[in-house]
Design a protein around this motif. Structure first.
Motif, mmCIF file in Angstrom:
data_model
loop_
_atom_site.group_PDB
_atom_site.id
_atom_site.type_symbol
_atom_site.label_atom_id
_atom_site.label_comp_id
_atom_site.label_asym_id
_atom_site.label_seq_id
_atom_site.Cartn_x
_atom_site.Cartn_y
_atom_site.Cartn_z
ATOM 1 N N UNK A 36 0.829 -1.206 0.000
ATOM 2 C CA UNK A 36 0.000 0.000 0.000
ATOM 3 C C UNK A 36 0.865 1.258 0.000
ATOM 4 N N UNK A 43 1.752 6.705 -6.845
ATOM 5 C CA UNK A 43 0.685 7.645 -7.189
ATOM 6 C C UNK A 43 1.109 9.096 -6.993
ATOM 7 N N UNK A 45 2.604 10.490 -3.974
ATOM 8 C CA UNK A 45 2.706 11.024 -2.613
ATOM 9 C C UNK A 45 4.128 10.783 -2.130
ATOM 10 N N UNK A 110 -7.246 -8.002 -9.012
ATOM 11 C CA UNK A 110 -7.731 -9.200 -8.323
ATOM 12 C C UNK A 110 -8.572 -8.805 -7.108
ATOM 13 N N UNK A 111 -8.078 -7.827 -6.334
ATOM 14 C CA UNK A 111 -8.792 -7.386 -5.132
ATOM 15 C C UNK A 111 -10.173 -6.838 -5.468
ATOM 16 N N UNK A 112 -10.238 -6.040 -6.550
ATOM 17 C CA UNK A 112 -11.505 -5.454 -6.966
ATOM 18 C C UNK A 112 -12.491 -6.555 -7.342
ATOM 19 N N UNK B 12 -6.073 11.598 -7.179
ATOM 20 C CA UNK B 12 -6.305 11.212 -5.786
ATOM 21 C C UNK B 12 -7.369 10.130 -5.677
ATOM 22 N N UNK B 15 -5.951 6.960 -6.943
ATOM 23 C CA UNK B 15 -5.025 6.389 -5.971
ATOM 24 C C UNK B 15 -5.795 5.720 -4.840
ATOM 25 N N UNK B 17 -8.751 4.555 -4.905
ATOM 26 C CA UNK B 17 -9.400 3.377 -5.452
ATOM 27 C C UNK B 17 -8.412 2.211 -5.532
ATOM 28 N N UNK B 18 -7.224 2.503 -6.075
ATOM 29 C CA UNK B 18 -6.193 1.465 -6.156
ATOM 30 C C UNK B 18 -5.787 0.998 -4.782
ATOM 31 N N UNK B 19 -5.625 1.965 -3.878
ATOM 32 C CA UNK B 19 -5.207 1.606 -2.530
ATOM 33 C C UNK B 19 -6.204 0.656 -1.896
ATOM 34 N N UNK B 21 -8.345 -1.308 -3.364
ATOM 35 C CA UNK B 21 -8.357 -2.608 -4.048
ATOM 36 C C UNK B 21 -7.162 -3.457 -3.625
ATOM 37 N N UNK B 22 -5.995 -2.810 -3.561
ATOM 38 C CA UNK B 22 -4.800 -3.540 -3.126
ATOM 39 C C UNK B 22 -4.983 -3.997 -1.682
ATOM 40 N N UNK B 23 -5.600 -3.133 -0.888
ATOM 41 C CA UNK B 23 -5.871 -3.464 0.507
ATOM 42 C C UNK B 23 -6.753 -4.718 0.608
ATOM 43 N N UNK B 24 -7.800 -4.757 -0.241
ATOM 44 C CA UNK B 24 -8.675 -5.927 -0.238
ATOM 45 C C UNK B 24 -7.896 -7.194 -0.578
ATOM 46 N N UNK B 25 -7.046 -7.086 -1.597
ATOM 47 C CA UNK B 25 -6.273 -8.259 -2.006
ATOM 48 C C UNK B 25 -5.312 -8.673 -0.901
ATOM 49 N N UNK B 26 -4.639 -7.681 -0.296
ATOM 50 C CA UNK B 26 -3.680 -7.993 0.762
ATOM 51 C C UNK B 26 -4.400 -8.609 1.962
ATOM 52 N N UNK B 28 -6.918 -10.601 1.895
ATOM 53 C CA UNK B 28 -7.212 -12.009 1.618
ATOM 54 C C UNK B 28 -5.933 -12.838 1.482
#
Lengths: 122, 122
Positions: A36, A43, A45, A110-112, B12, B15, B17-19, B21-26, B28
């Motif tokens: 993350x 992105x 930051x 994948x997460x989405x 923003x 970002x 949104x990606x964050x 989604x990545x969070x969801x994947x991480x 799991x």
């Protein structure tokens, strides 16, 4: 029969090889935050407070440690511009961090998708 | 100026949104073990003891919990063949787990490459 057991032995070596490679990657990128943080850096930051705001829920102490680990692994470069006042410290993703872009975008996809799947099945 | 700030706002949102989604994947797949367990399953280790041997260092208790989590997320299916004696319990990767294959192989490649890089630079 012999061929079969040879095949099995090969599969085992291949599996062990994959396992240790995945282990190496997980060691560097694993945990709750590192990927993350990398998304936030890529992105755009770059400043500590910006990153902390983007990666919701991370404490300054943990973020500081994670950034150090990422720097040790060559994924982040810490730059200090002492001409400015107050001194401007930025954490920039290195060129090497670009090698993670595809991986991260795949993980995001994948997460989405997984979220949709789980939400639908409940 | 306005266009610029609009662009920034979009970046923003993208970002964030990606964050997430990545969070969801991480969420799991994250942690020390899950991806390694998936590698073991995909490599053809289906029985509890086999998996435990393949994923070196994992305790039975943790492995059992991780398998349950993976089952909840639809990545593993636990099958019991009670016709056999002793009862044969197997943990099979689901079709859905196939969606991780590319991701895992990419992660493995990255890990292999990273190890080389780190070994050379020391």
């Amino acid at each position: 029969m012999k061929e079969n057991s040879e095949k099995l032995a090969f599969a085992k070596i291949e599996c062990a090889d994959n396992l240790s490679a995945v282990e190496d990657a997980v060691y560097v990128l694993g945990g709750k935050w590192k990927l993350r943080i990398i998304v936030a850096l890529v992105s755009g930051y770059y400043r500590f407070n910006e990153i902390q705001r983007a990666v919701q829920g991370i404490s300054p102490r943990v973020l500081s440690n994670e950034l150090k680990m990422l720097e040790l692994n060559g994924l982040v470069k810490r730059t200090v511009d002492s001409e400015k006042f107050p001194v401007l410290v930025e954490y920039l993703p290195t060129e090497y961090a670009e090698t993670l872009k595809e991986l991260v975008s795949m993980l995001g996809k994948w997460g989405r998708n997984h979220k949709k799947r789980i939400t639908l099945s409940v």
